[in-house]
Design a protein around this motif. Structure first.
Motif, PDB file in Angstrom:
ATOM      1  N   ILE A  96      47.362  30.961  40.899  1.00  0.00           N
ATOM      2  CA  ILE A  96      48.353  32.839  40.428  1.00  0.00           C
ATOM      3  C   ILE A  96      49.918  32.429  41.841  1.00  0.00           C
ATOM      4  O   ILE A  96      49.070  32.183  42.720  1.00  0.00           O
ATOM      5  N   PHE A  97      50.877  33.044  40.985  1.00  0.00           N
ATOM      6  CA  PHE A  97      52.012  33.870  42.151  1.00  0.00           C
ATOM      7  C   PHE A  97      51.216  35.311  42.496  1.00  0.00           C
ATOM      8  O   PHE A  97      51.856  35.657  40.977  1.00  0.00           O
ATOM      9  N   VAL A  98      52.350  35.747  43.543  1.00  0.00           N
ATOM     10  CA  VAL A  98      51.744  37.394  43.452  1.00  0.00           C
ATOM     11  C   VAL A  98      53.360  37.551  44.491  1.00  0.00           C
ATOM     12  O   VAL A  98      53.066  37.694  45.687  1.00  0.00           O
ATOM     13  N   PRO A  99      54.512  38.313  43.412  1.00  0.00           N
ATOM     14  CA  PRO A  99      55.130  38.991  44.368  1.00  0.00           C
ATOM     15  C   PRO A  99      54.966  39.886  45.428  1.00  0.00           C
ATOM     16  O   PRO A  99      53.649  39.922  45.445  1.00  0.00           O
ATOM     17  N   PRO A 100      56.163  39.946  45.969  1.00  0.00           N
ATOM     18  CA  PRO A 100      55.952  41.142  47.674  1.00  0.00           C
ATOM     19  C   PRO A 100      55.709  42.750  46.797  1.00  0.00           C
ATOM     20  O   PRO A 100      56.805  42.444  45.880  1.00  0.00           O
ATOM     21  N   PHE A 101      54.790  43.245  47.382  1.00  0.00           N
ATOM     22  CA  PHE A 101      54.375  44.397  46.837  1.00  0.00           C
ATOM     23  C   PHE A 101      53.762  44.917  45.581  1.00  0.00           C
ATOM     24  O   PHE A 101      54.152  46.007  45.190  1.00  0.00           O
ATOM     25  N   VAL A 102      54.294  43.753  45.156  1.00  0.00           N
ATOM     26  CA  VAL A 102      52.948  44.278  43.816  1.00  0.00           C
ATOM     27  C   VAL A 102      51.594  44.503  43.745  1.00  0.00           C
ATOM     28  O   VAL A 102      50.769  43.740  44.216  1.00  0.00           O
ATOM     29  N   PRO A 103      51.102  45.962  43.143  1.00  0.00           N
ATOM     30  CA  PRO A 103      49.480  46.067  43.473  1.00  0.00           C
ATOM     31  C   PRO A 103      49.262  45.212  42.455  1.00  0.00           C
ATOM     32  O   PRO A 103      49.763  45.320  40.906  1.00  0.00           O
ATOM     33  N   HIS A 104      47.671  45.320  42.469  1.00  0.00           N
ATOM     34  CA  HIS A 104      47.002  43.876  41.849  1.00  0.00           C
ATOM     35  C   HIS A 104      45.419  44.157  41.995  1.00  0.00           C
ATOM     36  O   HIS A 104      45.627  45.545  43.334  1.00  0.00           O
ATOM     37  N   ARG A 105      44.984  43.991  41.348  1.00  0.00           N
ATOM     38  CA  ARG A 105      43.256  43.524  41.983  1.00  0.00           C
ATOM     39  C   ARG A 105      42.806  43.044  41.683  1.00  0.00           C
ATOM     40  O   ARG A 105      43.442  41.872  40.193  1.00  0.00           O
ATOM     41  N   GLU A 106      41.504  41.843  41.950  1.00  0.00           N
ATOM     42  CA  GLU A 106      40.709  40.890  41.415  1.00  0.00           C
ATOM     43  C   GLU A 106      39.457  41.626  40.970  1.00  0.00           C
ATOM     44  O   GLU A 106      39.075  42.169  41.640  1.00  0.00           O
ATOM     45  N   GLU A 107      38.775  41.159  39.712  1.00  0.00           N
ATOM     46  CA  GLU A 107      37.968  41.216  39.228  1.00  0.00           C
ATOM     47  C   GLU A 107      36.403  39.553  39.300  1.00  0.00           C
ATOM     48  O   GLU A 107      37.773  38.641  39.341  1.00  0.00           O
ATOM     49  N   ASN A 108      36.133  39.855  39.407  1.00  0.00           N
ATOM     50  CA  ASN A 108      35.239  39.056  38.509  1.00  0.00           C
ATOM     51  C   ASN A 108      34.277  39.263  37.561  1.00  0.00           C
ATOM     52  O   ASN A 108      32.746  39.637  37.616  1.00  0.00           O
ATOM     53  N   PRO A 109      34.227  38.917  36.686  1.00  0.00           N
ATOM     54  CA  PRO A 109      32.862  39.405  35.444  1.00  0.00           C
ATOM     55  C   PRO A 109      32.230  38.075  35.224  1.00  0.00           C
ATOM     56  O   PRO A 109      31.057  39.115  34.595  1.00  0.00           O
ATOM     57  N   GLY A 110      31.965  36.773  35.510  1.00  0.00           N
ATOM     58  CA  GLY A 110      31.297  36.456  35.269  1.00  0.00           C
ATOM     59  C   GLY A 110      29.777  36.316  36.618  1.00  0.00           C
ATOM     60  O   GLY A 110      29.572  37.132  36.922  1.00  0.00           O
ATOM     61  N   GLU A 111      29.485  35.705  35.642  1.00  0.00           N
ATOM     62  CA  GLU A 111      27.967  35.331  36.564  1.00  0.00           C
ATOM     63  C   GLU A 111      27.749  34.509  38.059  1.00  0.00           C
ATOM     64  O   GLU A 111      26.440  33.844  38.461  1.00  0.00           O
ATOM     65  N   GLU A 112      28.969  34.304  38.369  1.00  0.00           N
ATOM     66  CA  GLU A 112      28.387  32.938  39.618  1.00  0.00           C
ATOM     67  C   GLU A 112      30.566  33.935  40.220  1.00  0.00           C
ATOM     68  O   GLU A 112      30.468  34.607  40.272  1.00  0.00           O
ATOM     69  N   GLU A 113      29.995  33.534  42.024  1.00  0.00           N
ATOM     70  CA  GLU A 113      31.146  34.339  43.480  1.00  0.00           C
ATOM     71  C   GLU A 113      31.948  33.503  42.587  1.00  0.00           C
ATOM     72  O   GLU A 113      32.451  32.218  42.166  1.00  0.00           O
ATOM     73  N   ALA A 114      33.227  34.059  42.936  1.00  0.00           N
ATOM     74  CA  ALA A 114      34.962  33.364  42.200  1.00  0.00           C
ATOM     75  C   ALA A 114      35.295  32.950  43.670  1.00  0.00           C
ATOM     76  O   ALA A 114      35.913  33.919  44.904  1.00  0.00           O
ATOM     77  N   VAL A 115      35.789  31.777  44.211  1.00  0.00           N
ATOM     78  CA  VAL A 115      36.030  31.960  45.322  1.00  0.00           C
ATOM     79  C   VAL A 115      37.829  31.137  45.300  1.00  0.00           C
ATOM     80  O   VAL A 115      37.643  30.421  44.746  1.00  0.00           O
ATOM     81  N   VAL A 116      38.733  31.593  45.875  1.00  0.00           N
ATOM     82  CA  VAL A 116      40.193  31.256  45.464  1.00  0.00           C
ATOM     83  C   VAL A 116      40.686  30.848  47.126  1.00  0.00           C
ATOM     84  O   VAL A 116      40.151  31.503  47.918  1.00  0.00           O
TER      85      VAL A 116
END
Length: 143
Positions: A96-116
């Motif tokens: 994933i690429f997130v440009p400067p100043f772009v508001p966002h959030r991460e969600e993890n709907p799954g049953e295991e930990e998400a690691v990035v």
């Protein structure tokens, strides 16, 4: 004058990552490469962990560009575009690429930990936490 030909490489062991960096609710950031940890001047790199069934707070990373590599789990990256909530559903191996100043959030709907793994075009882990960006009446689209 610095002798760049003889500057040593730095080794940061996974078990030595530091949580002493800016945090956002609902996730844990671990710092590996930064001005503080290794004296980097142009890059920040680390990991983010999001527990199952969890959503981070809304935030942005100031003037820094952010590149994200999904290691495990199926995190969802949420942002707004033209008044529409957009959801990028990912799996291990995605970027994933997130440009400067772009508001966002991460969600993890799954049953295991998400690691990035995260890399930013700054020596600091810039994080600007925001109030909620999305309202109940916001239209939603999934990629």
């Amino acid at each position: 004058m610095t002798d760049h030909w003889h500057t040593p490489l730095r080794h940061i062991k996974g078990r030595e990552l530091s949580g002493d960096t800016r945090q956002t609710s609902g996730m844990t950031r671990l710092e590996a490469v930064s001005g503080k940890t290794v004296g980097s001047e142009k890059v920040w790199m680390g990991q983010t962990h999001v527990a199952p069934a969890t959503s981070s707070g809304d935030h942005h990373h100031g003037e820094a560009e952010t590149a994200i590599y999904v290691v495990s789990g199926h995190p969802v990256f949420v942002f707004a575009e033209d008044g529409v909530e957009r959801r990028l559903e990912t799996e291990p191996g995605d970027y994933i690429f997130v440009p400067p100043f772009v508001p966002h959030r991460e969600e993890n709907p799954g049953e295991e930990e998400a690691v990035v793994v995260i890399a930013r075009s700054s020596q600091e882990g810039i994080v600007v936490n925001l109030p909620s960006l999305f309202t109940a009446g916001t239209e939603t689209e999934t990629d």
